[in-house]
Design a protein around this motif. Structure first.
Motif, PDB file in Angstrom:
ATOM      1  N   UNK A  88      -7.640  14.164  -2.864  1.00  0.00           N
ATOM      2  CA  UNK A  88      -6.374  15.082  -2.170  1.00  0.00           C
ATOM      3  C   UNK A  88      -5.324  14.369  -1.924  1.00  0.00           C
ATOM      4  N   UNK A  89      -5.632  13.275  -1.545  1.00  0.00           N
ATOM      5  CA  UNK A  89      -4.416  12.404  -0.684  1.00  0.00           C
ATOM      6  C   UNK A  89      -3.919  11.363  -1.790  1.00  0.00           C
ATOM      7  N   UNK A  90      -4.714  10.683  -2.580  1.00  0.00           N
ATOM      8  CA  UNK A  90      -4.260   9.666  -3.611  1.00  0.00           C
ATOM      9  C   UNK A  90      -4.399  10.031  -4.929  1.00  0.00           C
ATOM     10  N   UNK A 114     -10.432  11.824  -0.788  1.00  0.00           N
ATOM     11  CA  UNK A 114      -9.606  10.572  -1.307  1.00  0.00           C
ATOM     12  C   UNK A 114      -8.615  11.208  -2.652  1.00  0.00           C
ATOM     13  N   UNK A 150      -6.077   1.894  -0.357  1.00  0.00           N
ATOM     14  CA  UNK A 150      -5.422   1.729  -1.531  1.00  0.00           C
ATOM     15  C   UNK A 150      -5.401   0.292  -1.970  1.00  0.00           C
ATOM     16  N   UNK A 189      -0.270  -2.479  -4.224  1.00  0.00           N
ATOM     17  CA  UNK A 189       0.696  -2.921  -5.644  1.00  0.00           C
ATOM     18  C   UNK A 189       1.835  -3.953  -5.219  1.00  0.00           C
ATOM     19  N   UNK A 249      -4.902  20.404  -6.701  1.00  0.00           N
ATOM     20  CA  UNK A 249      -6.359  20.548  -6.582  1.00  0.00           C
ATOM     21  C   UNK A 249      -7.151  21.334  -8.027  1.00  0.00           C
ATOM     22  N   UNK A 257       1.816   1.838  -3.485  1.00  0.00           N
ATOM     23  CA  UNK A 257       0.730   2.446  -4.318  1.00  0.00           C
ATOM     24  C   UNK A 257       0.903   3.783  -3.899  1.00  0.00           C
ATOM     25  N   UNK A 258       1.111   4.355  -2.784  1.00  0.00           N
ATOM     26  CA  UNK A 258       0.893   5.749  -2.434  1.00  0.00           C
ATOM     27  C   UNK A 258       2.015   6.419  -3.149  1.00  0.00           C
ATOM     28  N   UNK A 294       0.932  -1.165  -0.039  1.00  0.00           N
ATOM     29  CA  UNK A 294       0.021  -0.071   0.169  1.00  0.00           C
ATOM     30  C   UNK A 294       0.760   1.270  -0.006  1.00  0.00           C
ATOM     31  N   UNK A 295       2.099   1.185   0.707  1.00  0.00           N
ATOM     32  CA  UNK A 295       2.705   2.415   0.746  1.00  0.00           C
ATOM     33  C   UNK A 295       3.353   2.375  -0.763  1.00  0.00           C
ATOM     34  N   UNK A 309      -0.733  15.302   3.359  1.00  0.00           N
ATOM     35  CA  UNK A 309      -0.752  14.441   2.121  1.00  0.00           C
ATOM     36  C   UNK A 309       0.619  14.211   1.660  1.00  0.00           C
ATOM     37  N   UNK A 320       3.784   5.531  -5.560  1.00  0.00           N
ATOM     38  CA  UNK A 320       3.463   5.603  -7.105  1.00  0.00           C
ATOM     39  C   UNK A 320       2.457   6.819  -7.629  1.00  0.00           C
ATOM     40  N   UNK A 321       1.517   6.916  -6.661  1.00  0.00           N
ATOM     41  CA  UNK A 321       0.570   7.954  -6.826  1.00  0.00           C
ATOM     42  C   UNK A 321       1.139   9.553  -6.639  1.00  0.00           C
ATOM     43  N   UNK A 322       2.041   9.421  -5.878  1.00  0.00           N
ATOM     44  CA  UNK A 322       2.930  10.559  -5.508  1.00  0.00           C
ATOM     45  C   UNK A 322       3.802  10.975  -6.782  1.00  0.00           C
ATOM     46  N   UNK A 326      -7.126   5.875   4.736  1.00  0.00           N
ATOM     47  CA  UNK A 326      -7.462   5.710   3.252  1.00  0.00           C
ATOM     48  C   UNK A 326      -6.093   4.848   2.720  1.00  0.00           C
TER      49      UNK A 326
END
Lengths: 219, 212
Positions: free
Chosen positions: A179-181, A177, B56, B59, A186, A74-75, A71-72, B17, A77-79, B52
């Protein structure tokens, strides 16, 4: 049986985290829509971190790794991290969990919050070499052994926050959701939702205010 | 005294975030360090981020990732190379920033110095800005968002007094001429998404020298 006893203890725990102090149980709130996450996962994760801290328990660490590392990743990757960097940062984040487990303080933050901030700080470190040390970096102070009550309370807080998020309107939950990921500013979220930027920002403000009210966090 | 001028809630959420760029994060972190109310807001946002995170879509990690990390668990920790912070009457700013001020500050106009901290990506930059007591900035507006935090002293802008720890976010809707109070110099930590846009001849004249 054990778990139920723990729940009752949690409501009587003298040491409730500030974030959620004063919140009453909401028996009729919407049920957690995610079937694959047990409501007690927050308690479980807090206990695992305590096991790492107190006994250098590798099995506990492995369980944390299996849940959080993907999950980290994924986070990250989204960053905007490249796949190899995301993999490396996820490994690094969990390694930090191992090393700093003694500073996890369930009266300050849920397990998921603590791991989220570790991951985020690594991301910011990766953006630049000189991250400003936050005034109160929970990651740097040894917290002392956590009482079982405190571990349960931390998990309960997380569950209540999850419930509170579930009671938000679809629009408010969506803007949080994103905003975070969502890996977009914005302005782009506004375009994606077909809304003016000001509306996105005020919706986000209202959503956070609603959470604050639901959690009784008015201070 | 706690700051009275705060970032927008959306800004605090971005900060929590991890979606702000490095320069903006620097400015907001310094405000949050000085502001109990914003720390509370950030803490809530971090808790939301944690919840949240659990939702997720995972991956898959590379093959052998767990074993690789398990093998590193007993590596000795490297000592933290960061020196302890020294900041007498200033708002909390990391030592490298103050160091930048010491080494890189250059007088841009009488009473005004600028010390670059970061440049880029793109036209973004962050810097320390010092303006002498009682001085007014040339009238200007902004492209993108400028995030500005008072470290020392105070300035007045459109009827609002900004003192140590106060933060303002200015964008292209702003047309202003901030003025430092008479009591003393004002030092600000600034992050701008683009150089400011002068709106009078004084500013247009000086901007090439000031470089902000």
């Amino acid at each position: 049986m054990n778990a139920i006893a723990c729940d009752i203890d949690a409501w009587n725990a003298p040491h409730r985290p500030r974030l959620l102090r004063g919140v009453r149980p909401q028996p009729r709130a919407k049920v957690n829509p995610r079937k694959d996450i047990a409501p007690a996962s927050g308690v479980r994760h807090a206990e695992l971190i305590a096991a790492v801290s107190e006994r250098a328990d590798r099995d506990a660490f492995a369980e944390l790794f299996e849940h959080f590392a993907p999950r980290v990743k994924s986070y990250m990757l989204r960053l905007g991290a490249a796949p190899e960097a995301a993999e490396e940062l996820a490994q690094e984040a969990l390694l930090t969990v191992w090393r700093k487990a003694a500073s996890f303080d369930p009266s300050r933050a849920a397990a998921s919050t603590w791991i989220f901030t570790i991951a985020r700080n690594l991301h910011i470190d990766a953006l630049r070499r000189t991250r400003p040390p936050p005034a109160e970096d929970p990651a740097d102070t040894p917290a002392g052994p956590a009482t079982p009550d405190a571990l349960v309370a931390a998990g309960q807080d997380e569950a209540r926050l999850r419930q509170a998020i579930a009671t938000l309107s679809h629009e408010q939950a969506e803007v949080i959701r994103l905003s975070f990921y969502a890996d977009q500013p914005h302005a782009e979220i506004a375009v994606a939702l077909g809304l003016p930027l000001g509306t996105v920002k005020s919706r986000l403000r209202l959503a956070m205010g609603r959470l604050r009210t639901l959690l009784g966090d008015q201070a | 005294m706690s700051p009275t001028q705060h970032p927008a809630e959306a800004t605090l959420v971005d900060y929590a975030a991890g979606t702000c760029d490095a320069g903006r994060t620097l400015v907001i972190a310094a405000h949050v360090a000085a502001c109990p109310a914003c720390r509370q807001a950030v803490r809530l946002a971090e808790a939301v981020g944690g919840v949240l995170l659990g939702d997720l879509e995972p991956t898959p990690m590379g093959a052998g990732a767990l074993d690789a990390v398990l093998a590193r668990l007993d590596d000795p920790l490297r000592p933290d190379p960061r020196p302890p912070a020294q900041r007498p009457d200033w708002i909390a700013v990391p030592p490298p920033v103050l160091e930048a001020a010491r080494r890189r500050k250059r007088w841009a106009a009488p009473g005004v110095w600028v010390a670059p901290i970061t440049r880029g990506p793109g036209r973004r930059s962050s810097y320390l800005l010092r303006v002498g007591a009682g001085m007014a900035m040339p009238r200007h507006t902004h492209q993108g968002v400028e995030t500005i935090l008072v470290l020392k002293g105070a300035y007045e802008d459109r009827g609002v007094l900004y003192g140590p720890g106060d933060l303002a976010e200015n964008d292209e809707t702003v047309d202003h001429r901030p003025q430092v109070t008479r009591e003393g110099e004002c030092v600000c930590l600034v992050n701008a998404e683009a150089p400011l846009t002068p709106l009078d001849w004084v500013g247009r004249l000086f901007q090439p020298f000031v470089g902000i």
